[in-house]
Design a protein around this motif. Sequence first.
Motif, mmCIF file in Angstrom:
data_model
loop_
_atom_site.group_PDB
_atom_site.id
_atom_site.type_symbol
_atom_site.label_atom_id
_atom_site.label_comp_id
_atom_site.label_asym_id
_atom_site.label_seq_id
_atom_site.Cartn_x
_atom_site.Cartn_y
_atom_site.Cartn_z
ATOM 1 N N UNK A 125 0.780 -1.272 0.114
ATOM 2 C CA UNK A 125 -0.052 -0.054 -0.116
ATOM 3 C C UNK A 125 0.852 1.182 -0.094
ATOM 4 N N UNK A 126 0.428 2.318 -0.389
ATOM 5 C CA UNK A 126 1.046 3.585 -0.129
ATOM 6 C C UNK A 126 1.566 3.677 1.266
ATOM 7 N N UNK A 127 3.072 3.770 1.377
ATOM 8 C CA UNK A 127 3.608 3.857 2.522
ATOM 9 C C UNK A 127 4.125 5.300 3.098
ATOM 10 N N UNK A 128 4.528 5.494 4.305
ATOM 11 C CA UNK A 128 5.048 6.719 4.715
ATOM 12 C C UNK A 128 6.439 6.328 5.163
ATOM 13 N N UNK A 129 7.479 6.569 4.237
ATOM 14 C CA UNK A 129 8.851 6.495 4.550
ATOM 15 C C UNK A 129 9.423 7.520 5.483
ATOM 16 N N UNK A 130 10.660 6.830 6.122
ATOM 17 C CA UNK A 130 11.144 7.503 7.120
ATOM 18 C C UNK A 130 12.681 7.462 7.120
ATOM 19 N N UNK A 131 13.675 8.285 7.016
ATOM 20 C CA UNK A 131 14.984 8.155 6.685
ATOM 21 C C UNK A 131 15.680 7.828 8.091
ATOM 22 N N UNK A 132 16.553 6.930 8.078
ATOM 23 C CA UNK A 132 17.386 6.716 9.119
ATOM 24 C C UNK A 132 17.836 7.914 9.831
ATOM 25 N N UNK A 133 17.818 8.199 11.349
ATOM 26 C CA UNK A 133 18.563 9.389 11.798
ATOM 27 C C UNK A 133 19.881 9.131 11.828
ATOM 28 N N UNK B 117 1.513 -3.030 8.090
ATOM 29 C CA UNK B 117 0.108 -3.197 8.918
ATOM 30 C C UNK B 117 0.364 -4.452 9.781
ATOM 31 N N UNK B 118 1.247 -5.359 9.178
ATOM 32 C CA UNK B 118 1.433 -6.607 10.297
ATOM 33 C C UNK B 118 2.480 -6.473 11.219
ATOM 34 N N UNK B 119 2.866 -5.392 11.560
ATOM 35 C CA UNK B 119 4.174 -5.300 12.531
ATOM 36 C C UNK B 119 5.236 -5.135 11.889
ATOM 37 N N UNK B 120 5.369 -5.418 10.412
ATOM 38 C CA UNK B 120 6.794 -5.622 9.939
ATOM 39 C C UNK B 120 7.248 -4.279 9.305
ATOM 40 N N UNK B 121 8.362 -4.390 8.418
ATOM 41 C CA UNK B 121 8.757 -3.199 7.807
ATOM 42 C C UNK B 121 9.192 -3.248 6.406
ATOM 43 N N UNK B 122 9.239 -2.119 5.929
ATOM 44 C CA UNK B 122 9.729 -2.165 4.469
ATOM 45 C C UNK B 122 10.825 -1.373 4.338
ATOM 46 N N UNK B 123 11.996 -1.581 3.693
ATOM 47 C CA UNK B 123 13.279 -1.085 3.765
ATOM 48 C C UNK B 123 13.691 -0.782 2.098
ATOM 49 N N UNK B 124 14.366 0.429 1.942
ATOM 50 C CA UNK B 124 14.579 0.936 0.821
ATOM 51 C C UNK B 124 15.614 1.732 0.723
ATOM 52 N N UNK B 125 16.505 1.966 -0.369
ATOM 53 C CA UNK B 125 17.548 2.796 -0.630
ATOM 54 C C UNK B 125 17.120 4.257 -0.617
ATOM 55 N N UNK B 126 17.629 5.040 0.079
ATOM 56 C CA UNK B 126 17.116 6.335 0.017
ATOM 57 C C UNK B 126 17.465 7.218 -1.208
ATOM 58 N N UNK B 127 18.526 6.779 -1.805
ATOM 59 C CA UNK B 127 19.184 7.596 -2.907
ATOM 60 C C UNK B 127 18.423 7.282 -3.990
ATOM 61 N N UNK C 249 11.582 6.402 -4.721
ATOM 62 C CA UNK C 249 10.432 5.471 -5.384
ATOM 63 C C UNK C 249 10.859 4.585 -6.282
ATOM 64 N N UNK C 250 12.180 4.822 -6.816
ATOM 65 C CA UNK C 250 12.560 3.549 -7.807
ATOM 66 C C UNK C 250 13.558 2.605 -7.375
ATOM 67 N N UNK C 251 13.802 2.694 -5.944
ATOM 68 C CA UNK C 251 14.303 1.664 -5.247
ATOM 69 C C UNK C 251 13.518 0.364 -4.984
ATOM 70 N N UNK C 252 14.206 -0.672 -5.256
ATOM 71 C CA UNK C 252 13.569 -2.091 -4.873
ATOM 72 C C UNK C 252 13.437 -1.964 -3.419
ATOM 73 N N UNK C 253 12.256 -2.491 -2.885
ATOM 74 C CA UNK C 253 11.728 -2.700 -1.638
ATOM 75 C C UNK C 253 11.855 -3.883 -0.961
#
Length: 67
Positions: A4-12, A27-37, A40-44
């Motif tokens: 779904x549409x995700x709210x991304x946050x960059x590592x501090x 939603x299931x308590x997991x996380x999605x991870x992507x390359x900030x560089x 939206x083109x990053x694999x997730x």
Amino acid sequence: MRLPALVWRKSARSESQSNCVELASLRDGGVAVRDSKLGGLSPVLALGRAGAVALRDAVKRGAFEPA
């Protein structure tokens, strides 16, 4: 896996370094991870709750620090 549409946050810890990741809560308590560089083109990488906890614990104990 369709995400779904995700709210991304960059590592501090990323700050202005070029090796950055962004995380989004799933939603299931997991996380999605992507390359900030690539943004939206990053694999997730989507991790379920158990995988997210295992990743967090490994990062905390320094498992991914360079030798």
